[in-house]
Design a protein around this motif. Structure first.
Motif, PDB file in Angstrom:
ATOM      1  N   UNK A 183       0.833  -1.206   0.000  1.00 31.62           N
ATOM      2  CA  UNK A 183       0.000   0.000   0.000  1.00 31.62           C
ATOM      3  C   UNK A 183       0.866   1.253   0.000  1.00 31.62           C
ATOM      4  N   UNK A 184       1.949   1.213   0.770  1.00 34.42           N
ATOM      5  CA  UNK A 184       2.864   2.360   0.799  1.00 34.42           C
ATOM      6  C   UNK A 184       3.470   2.574  -0.585  1.00 34.42           C
ATOM      7  N   UNK A 185       3.897   1.476  -1.218  1.00 34.70           N
ATOM      8  CA  UNK A 185       4.507   1.560  -2.552  1.00 34.70           C
ATOM      9  C   UNK A 185       3.499   2.111  -3.549  1.00 34.70           C
ATOM     10  N   UNK A 186       2.277   1.606  -3.509  1.00 37.80           N
ATOM     11  CA  UNK A 186       1.241   2.060  -4.428  1.00 37.80           C
ATOM     12  C   UNK A 186       0.956   3.555  -4.227  1.00 37.80           C
ATOM     13  N   UNK A 187       0.910   4.007  -2.982  1.00 36.97           N
ATOM     14  CA  UNK A 187       0.662   5.422  -2.699  1.00 36.97           C
ATOM     15  C   UNK A 187       1.791   6.285  -3.244  1.00 36.97           C
ATOM     16  N   UNK A 188       3.011   5.830  -3.063  1.00 37.98           N
ATOM     17  CA  UNK A 188       4.161   6.597  -3.565  1.00 37.98           C
ATOM     18  C   UNK A 188       4.183   6.620  -5.093  1.00 37.98           C
ATOM     19  N   UNK A 189       3.806   5.506  -5.719  1.00 40.32           N
ATOM     20  CA  UNK A 189       3.806   5.436  -7.180  1.00 40.32           C
ATOM     21  C   UNK A 189       2.729   6.323  -7.804  1.00 40.32           C
ATOM     22  N   UNK A 190       1.721   6.711  -7.054  1.00 38.75           N
ATOM     23  CA  UNK A 190       0.674   7.591  -7.567  1.00 38.75           C
ATOM     24  C   UNK A 190       1.151   9.046  -7.651  1.00 38.75           C
ATOM     25  N   UNK A 191       2.259   9.351  -6.991  1.00 39.19           N
ATOM     26  CA  UNK A 191       2.787  10.706  -7.046  1.00 39.19           C
ATOM     27  C   UNK A 191       3.528  10.928  -8.369  1.00 39.19           C
ATOM     28  N   UNK A 192       3.479  12.164  -8.867  1.00 42.77           N
ATOM     29  CA  UNK A 192       4.232  12.517 -10.075  1.00 42.77           C
ATOM     30  C   UNK A 192       5.268  13.544  -9.699  1.00 42.77           C
TER      31      UNK A 192
END
Length: 159
Positions: free
Chosen positions: A144-153
């Motif tokens: 979940x942490x990885x997915x949240x970080x990957x949503x950032x541009x």
């Protein structure tokens, strides 16, 4: 269900209202719920199916009891027996940490959050007085942490 250990082993069939779709968690002469906080929970379809399965199993064994969770003799399960069963179940190879009733409570909270429930809703289900307590229960899996970080541009990182 995310309920406390004592709330589960003292659950009676009369606490379940299939017509209204609710489960009542309350103190009685045998058991006092934490902080005497009574609660009425919605009865989900999967839980309704499970409870009806338990009821049918009891009937097929001619077990007459007020309690939902009983042994083969129809006696209410004692907390110690549940703890022993949990300990035995945890001896399954591959489990990294001991599983306790409380760990299952925390897991329920985390899964509810992952499935989109708000923290306030989870607080209600767990019957917490304070959202801070609920937040302590909510683990954040690394995915979940990885997915949240990957949503950032890139612009999200710039002032």
């Amino acid at each position: 269900s995310g309920k406390r250990h004592g709330e589960m082993v003292f659950l009676k069939w009369s606490d379940i209202d299939y017509e209204r779709g609710t489960i009542s968690i309350h103190s009685d002469p045998e058991h006092r719920v934490k902080f005497n906080k009574e609660q009425e929970l919605p009865l989900s379809e999967p839980l309704k199916i499970l409870l009806k399965r338990i009821s049918n199993e009891q009937r097929s064994k001619a077990i007459e009891t007020n309690y939902v969770f009983v042994d083969d003799g129809g006696e209410r399960l004692k907390m110690k027996r549940v703890q022993e069963a949990m300990k035995a179940a945890c001896e399954v190879p591959g489990l990294a940490a001991p599983v306790t009733m409380h760990a299952l409570r925390r897991t329920t909270a985390t899964r509810m959050k992952q499935n989109g429930a708000t923290t306030n809703t989870i607080k209600g289900v767990l019957n917490h007085a304070d959202e801070k307590t609920t937040n302590l229960y909510l683990g954040v899996p690394k995915d979940d942490e990885r997915e949240a970080m990957n949503k950032l541009s890139l612009p999200d990182f710039l002032p």
